[in-house]
Design a protein around this motif. Structure first.
Motif, PDB file in Angstrom:
ATOM      1  N   SER A 151     -12.236  -0.831   9.824  1.00 21.10           N
ATOM      2  CA  SER A 151     -11.625  -0.108   8.718  1.00 21.10           C
ATOM      3  C   SER A 151     -11.523   1.361   9.098  1.00 21.10           C
ATOM      4  O   SER A 151     -12.538   2.044   9.247  1.00 21.10           O
ATOM      5  N   SER A 153      -9.163   3.406   7.404  1.00 27.28           N
ATOM      6  CA  SER A 153      -8.324   3.949   6.342  1.00 27.28           C
ATOM      7  C   SER A 153      -8.564   5.443   6.155  1.00 27.28           C
ATOM      8  O   SER A 153      -9.706   5.906   6.071  1.00 27.28           O
ATOM      9  N   ASN A 178      -8.029  -2.576   8.682  1.00 25.14           N
ATOM     10  CA  ASN A 178      -7.543  -1.763   7.566  1.00 25.14           C
ATOM     11  C   ASN A 178      -7.090  -0.421   8.117  1.00 25.14           C
ATOM     12  O   ASN A 178      -7.903   0.397   8.532  1.00 25.14           O
ATOM     13  N   SER A 180      -4.893   1.532   6.247  1.00 31.47           N
ATOM     14  CA  SER A 180      -4.239   2.139   5.090  1.00 31.47           C
ATOM     15  C   SER A 180      -4.290   3.660   5.172  1.00 31.47           C
ATOM     16  O   SER A 180      -5.256   4.242   5.673  1.00 31.47           O
ATOM     17  N   GLU A 202      -5.572 -10.506   8.984  1.00 28.52           N
ATOM     18  CA  GLU A 202      -5.453  -9.633   7.814  1.00 28.52           C
ATOM     19  C   GLU A 202      -5.264  -8.183   8.253  1.00 28.52           C
ATOM     20  O   GLU A 202      -6.074  -7.636   8.998  1.00 28.52           O
ATOM     21  N   SER A 204      -4.311  -4.450   6.475  1.00 24.07           N
ATOM     22  CA  SER A 204      -4.060  -3.672   5.260  1.00 24.07           C
ATOM     23  C   SER A 204      -3.349  -2.375   5.618  1.00 24.07           C
ATOM     24  O   SER A 204      -3.802  -1.621   6.481  1.00 24.07           O
ATOM     25  N   TYR A 206      -1.961  -0.175   2.940  1.00 25.10           N
ATOM     26  CA  TYR A 206      -1.702   0.548   1.698  1.00 25.10           C
ATOM     27  C   TYR A 206      -1.371   2.007   2.010  1.00 25.10           C
ATOM     28  O   TYR A 206      -2.031   2.656   2.824  1.00 25.10           O
ATOM     29  N   ASP A 225      -1.537 -11.961   7.622  1.00 22.35           N
ATOM     30  CA  ASP A 225      -1.262 -11.595   6.227  1.00 22.35           C
ATOM     31  C   ASP A 225      -1.297 -10.078   6.130  1.00 22.35           C
ATOM     32  O   ASP A 225      -2.341  -9.455   6.358  1.00 22.35           O
ATOM     33  N   ILE A 226      -0.166  -9.468   5.802  1.00 25.77           N
ATOM     34  CA  ILE A 226      -0.076  -8.009   5.699  1.00 25.77           C
ATOM     35  C   ILE A 226      -0.138  -7.598   4.238  1.00 25.77           C
ATOM     36  O   ILE A 226       0.636  -8.089   3.419  1.00 25.77           O
ATOM     37  N   VAL A 227      -1.067  -6.705   3.916  1.00 20.76           N
ATOM     38  CA  VAL A 227      -1.234  -6.226   2.550  1.00 20.76           C
ATOM     39  C   VAL A 227      -0.811  -4.770   2.517  1.00 20.76           C
ATOM     40  O   VAL A 227      -1.354  -3.944   3.244  1.00 20.76           O
ATOM     41  N   TYR A 228       0.195  -4.461   1.686  1.00 22.63           N
ATOM     42  CA  TYR A 228       0.707  -3.079   1.661  1.00 22.63           C
ATOM     43  C   TYR A 228       1.261  -2.739   0.282  1.00 22.63           C
ATOM     44  O   TYR A 228       1.369  -3.610  -0.580  1.00 22.63           O
TER      45      TYR A 228
END
Length: 228
Positions: A151, A153, A178, A180, A202, A204, A206, A225-228
Motif C-alpha cells: 500500500s 497510497s 494500492n 491510490s 487487486e 486500487s 482511487y 480487479d481494478i478499484v477506482y
C-alpha cells in the motif's frame, strides 16, 4: 494486539520486552506512544540483552513515531520482519526506509543482520517519503520476490520508475497493490505492473484521475480487479 487502546503509553513497552517470544505486535492508533516505546521494547542500538524478534509490526496512525523507530527495528529484528505497516505515520521519511534497507553499516562498526524480506508493506500517506530512488532501493533490498501486498497510497515518491520496479522485482509474488492518489503514475507503468505480475488480483487506484481507458481496457491480466 494493543490496537486502539488510547491510554497505552511508552511505559507499556517495558512489560512487553519480557515476552522474548513475541512475534506479532499491533499498536495501530496508539496516539501517545513515541520512539521511546520501541527503544524500551527492543533495547538501545547494539544492546545484547534478549528482546523480541518481531515478524509482524503494525503501527499505523501512530503520529509520534519517526525514522528512529525504523532504524531500531533494522538493528534489532531486521532479518525476521515480514510485515511492516507504518501507514499514516507522517514523520517517517526517506531516511528511515533507507536505514531499514541498507545491507551493512557504512562505518563498518556494526555487523547488521540482512535486511527484511517483506511479504506486506504498508506506508500509505507517509508523505515524508519523497525520493523515488530510495523507494526503488527499498523494493530491491526488502521486497524482491517476496512482496504479496503493498500500500503506497498518497506517497509522493511513487513514480513510473517505482511501479516498474515493483513489477520486475515482485512479478511472481505480488497479489494486492494500492496505488491510490499516486498522481505521477501513468497508464504505461500500470500496464507493465498488471501484465507483468501474473498473480496480481487487486489494484486500487482511487483518485488517480490521470488513468485512462488505454490502461483500464488495454491490460492483459484477466484475473485483475481494478478499484477506482
Amino acid at each position: 494486539s494493543l490496537k486502539g487502546s488510547e491510554h497505552v503509553s511508552d511505559l507499556a513497552a517495558s512489560h512487553l520486552a519480557a515476552l522474548h517470544n513475541l512475534q506479532c505486535l499491533d499498536v495501530s492508533g496508539l496516539y501517545n506512544i513515541t520512539d521511546a516505546f520501541f527503544e524500551s521494547l527492543l533495547g538501545s542500538s547494539g544492546a545484547s540483552a534478549p528482546h523480541p524478534r518481531l515478524v509482524e509490526i503494525r503501527a499505523a496512525a501512530c503520529p509520534n513515531l519517526t525514522d528512529s523507530t525504523l532504524k531500531r527495528l533494522r538493528v534489532a529484528c531486521g532479518a525476521t520482519l515480514a510485515t511492516l505497516d507504518f501507514s499514516e505515520c507522517t514523520h517517517i521519511t526517506d531516511a528511515g526506509l533507507l536505514a531499514l534497507a541498507k545491507r551493512d553499516d557504512a562505518a563498518g562498526s556494526t555487523a547488521l543482520q540482512p535486511p527484511p524480506t517483506l511479504a506486506t508493506l504498508r506506508i500509505a500517506r507517509c508523505r515524508g517519503v519523497k525520493s523515488a530512488d530510495v523507494l526503488i532501493t527499498f523494493i530491491q533490498n526488502c521486497c524482491k520476490e517476496s512482496l504479496v501486498e503493498v500500500s503506497l497510497s498518497s506517497v509522493p515518491a511513487v513514480t513510473d520508475g517505482v511501479v516498474v520496479e515493483l513489477a520486475q522485482a515482485c512479478a511472481t509474488s505480488l497479489r494486492i497493490a494500492n496505488l491510490s492518489w499516486c498522481r505521477e503514475v501513468t497508464d504505461g507503468a500500470l500496464g507493465v505492473l498488471a501484465d507483468g505480475c501474473s498473480r496480481l488480483t487487486e489494484l486500487s487506484l482511487y483518485g488517480d484521475t490521470q488513468i485512462s481507458n488505454f490502461f483500464l481496457q488495454g491490460h492483459r491480466n484477466d484475473v485483475l480487479d481494478i478499484v477506482y
